[in-house]
Design a protein around this motif. Sequence first.
Motif, PDB file in Angstrom:
ATOM      1  N   UNK A  35     -13.385   2.541  -4.480  1.00 34.88           N
ATOM      2  CA  UNK A  35     -13.158   1.143  -4.101  1.00 34.88           C
ATOM      3  C   UNK A  35     -14.411   0.595  -3.404  1.00 34.88           C
ATOM      4  N   UNK A  72      -6.578   8.617  -4.670  1.00 32.23           N
ATOM      5  CA  UNK A  72      -6.244   7.196  -4.778  1.00 32.23           C
ATOM      6  C   UNK A  72      -5.234   6.762  -3.710  1.00 32.23           C
ATOM      7  N   UNK A 125      -6.828   0.040   2.716  1.00 28.24           N
ATOM      8  CA  UNK A 125      -7.329  -1.296   2.381  1.00 28.24           C
ATOM      9  C   UNK A 125      -7.077  -2.316   3.501  1.00 28.24           C
ATOM     10  N   UNK A 133       0.849  -1.195   0.000  1.00 32.29           N
ATOM     11  CA  UNK A 133       0.000   0.000   0.000  1.00 32.29           C
ATOM     12  C   UNK A 133       0.886   1.246   0.000  1.00 32.29           C
ATOM     13  N   UNK A 157       2.825   1.470  -3.414  1.00 32.76           N
ATOM     14  CA  UNK A 157       1.910   1.974  -4.449  1.00 32.76           C
ATOM     15  C   UNK A 157       1.607   3.461  -4.234  1.00 32.76           C
ATOM     16  N   UNK A 190      -6.598   3.816  -1.407  1.00 35.38           N
ATOM     17  CA  UNK A 190      -5.860   2.548  -1.502  1.00 35.38           C
ATOM     18  C   UNK A 190      -5.213   2.190  -0.171  1.00 35.38           C
TER      19      UNK A 190
END
Lengths: 485, 485
Positions: free
Chosen positions: B38, B122, B129, B19, B22, B126
């Motif tokens: 999401x 994002x 998560x 995570x 990214x 993200x």
Amino acid sequence: MDKDDFGLRHLSMLSDFYELTMANGYFENGMDGQTAYFDMFFRKVPDGGGFVIAAGLQQIVEYLQNLSFTEDDIDFLRSKAIFSESFLEYLRDFEFKCDVWAVPEGTPVFPYEPLITVNGPVIQAQFIETMLLLIINHQSLIATKTNRIVRAASGRAVVEFGSRRAHGSDASLYGARAAFIGGAAATSCTLADQKFGIPAAGTMAHSWVQLFDSELEAFKTYARIYPKSCVLLVDTYNVMKSGIPNAIKTANEELLPKGFRLKGIRIDSGDLSYLSKQARKALDDAGLSDCKIMVSSSLDEDIIRELILQDSPIDSFGVGERLITAKSDPVFGGVYKLCAVEKDGHLLPRIKVSNNVEKITNPGFKKVFRLYSNDSRKALADVITLFDEAIDASEPYEIFDPLFPWKKSTLENFHAKELLVRIFDKGRLVYELPSMDEIRTHAASMADTLWPELKRFENPHQYYVSLSRKLWNLKDSLIREHSQK
Amino acid sequence: MDKDDFGLRHLSMLSDFYELTMANGYFENGMDGQTAYFDMFFRKVPDGGGFVIAAGLQQIVEYLQNLSFTEDDIDFLRSKAIFSESFLEYLRDFEFKCDVWAVPEGTPVFPYEPLITVNGPVIQAQFIETMLLLIINHQSLIATKTNRIVRAASGRAVVEFGSRRAHGSDASLYGARAAFIGGAAATSCTLADQKFGIPAAGTMAHSWVQLFDSELEAFKTYARIYPKSCVLLVDTYNVMKSGIPNAIKTANEELLPKGFRLKGIRIDSGDLSYLSKQARKALDDAGLSDCKIMVSSSLDEDIIRELILQDSPIDSFGVGERLITAKSDPVFGGVYKLCAVEKDGHLLPRIKVSNNVEKITNPGFKKVFRLYSNDSRKALADVITLFDEAIDASEPYEIFDPLFPWKKSTLENFHAKELLVRIFDKGRLVYELPSMDEIRTHAASMADTLWPELKRFENPHQYYVSLSRKLWNLKDSLIREHSQK
């Protein structure tokens, strides 16, 4: 020592309520001075395996060092209207005063032998039951399960990927810790790296690929940003039609830093054996024989063994939900049982009898010896003795099955080592907590002392855990005494 | 709101390492302004059951409200030598800015429908998560398992006794919380009472009995100290030869406070059906028909159903290890998938295709309606729609199986309610967290809207989760687009 903040969390009230009602009861009955001895042990290795890897001691130490009761705790208990004010006063001034012996983390252990022995004021020794069990049961379960998976992987790296399916955040963090003790090479859990130095690893999620207009663009962008650690997830659309060709294009991309090498690809779905072979061939044909193949997707020791049996060219395994929940056998049934009390200066052994002979406890204050062959250096048997016993390795030593004592064997040419070490001396920490690396090294070297027959997955050899003749006689006489009642 | 300190624990680094890589990648690629959507959903009800009970939202709210990165975190990440300084700067000033919709805790939910939808930058959407999945997966698993056990107990109380076998301390505390949502009456975990007001309960351990010179003395002492809540553990030596006779003697003890009534006995081993019948008869014969019988010992829904089928006169069940680990199916496979991105002011749906049709995601920013019969008030079906859709209940509405769209049915005389509620509006909490009692009441009343056929243990009715025609068409066109690539 890799210190985490477990002890700084206030978990004193994470205790079964009956520990508190019993404590108050002992106190009210004038038994707060009473000394009691408890053993923590288990009866069954999960998954029918040959041994358990003990884990969790560091968190127990930190918990015990910080055990105290706040005014909020006292007020909460007072609101229950069943605790005496003098007991609440006792809690306010609580100071942990017990002796604690324990098996160091990473040690292979066997059913019925004490992993922890506690003695001290019965209120204290009883009260800590819930947390002791919870911590050891959890971490030993995960260390043991991970070790099965690591053994199945036969030298290929196993990376723990389970956080998202763990039973809460502690299960993620301490599960990663236990997995490392059990032999995992790394974890996906960043916090486990920060707190314990367990290498955090990962690749990318499908969402990274989906967020770009094309898979190739997603790959190239990642390669540009992480040129030294570029592992590409190749199954977002189609492994062989899209993922692998795009990974090869990325590896050959001219705009990347000079000397760029694609470190690996990860396949997270589909037939991992077939796909890894196809991918290996395609990568090799493209001159990328140094590109590693990692697979993931609901793996466990059985699937990994099958993949290896089918000669799948896999370099590492990401193992998530089935490791972090120990899915195949998620209950580790460690128990904590009274084994002795002190009365008028005498140590009186206590036993819990049961119609189920395997549930009868071993009475008395005890210790455990592990007997090693002087030739092979392998562990031959463990012997549980009373605390004042020693084992004379210069003489032949007879071990026997405690349930069927006519099954005996005599050991010679061995040496004996005590398994439990002293952790607390009347509440004072006298043990230097090893680092995570030391624990992992200890686990690996101790595992080397186990016969391969113990490491089988199905029907492993049953390791001998004998009682000393003196302990057996004591147990036998107490059983007879109880059955005459 | 029963506030616990979950949010005050610093768990920001409990995130899969990817995570962070990214996030840094998006940042470095100039995509930090990119908005992504999401969905969190699951594909399979554990144990082949008919529904899942959603749980864990409160802890997610507290986590998100406190999401931030300390200097220690930044230093740790810097030491990895792969994160850019500007990204680390972004983390230092991190402020959660996402929109979050979620299904309220206690709601029965079904495969493939979003339980949580997140949209926002994002990097943020993200990053969360791991914790979102970990919390919902854990608590929903335990709430769902507990509800099975509670259903099996047919009105008799189920008390959660699992702390000592939980996977770490959070699994104990939040497992107790989830069990309460699922219908457990009480918990052994004192901390769960202190933090969440879930009644803590317990009786005594075998060690209490063993510590006294006789079982009778142990019982009488306990009765004297706890005259109003005296439940005696009767299986330390022998239930019918010793435990029950001593419990009866205790009940009739003259030295106890006037009006003393023995509240109950607990049997923790042996044949619980046989022993409960024998114990009931003995207690009744002694005039103790108000003395309740509690049993424990590796119980689960199957054993409880058997006990009840055999007319065992049991009043309550203490359920431990098999509840707190969800032993029969300990993995709850919730996932978190990208469903849309914003680009140049447009919302672009995203899909994850797969050869396994059940793994193809539902694209777009969506909501979920539950359709109830106006006559029976029972839930008839759920319909997943795009966000700008409404369901007109004045017209007949056609639902269909998304995998086999020729399987259809037309609903009339129904009303529709939205399932997801807004929790965060651009990072600001706009949802009032209900109390534990409100959640439990909501769970029970929502369960009343489910047909009994859904509550079967084996082969329950499969509840309809349809897609709106518009969403189905969108999904179909995206699949065709991808398969032409």
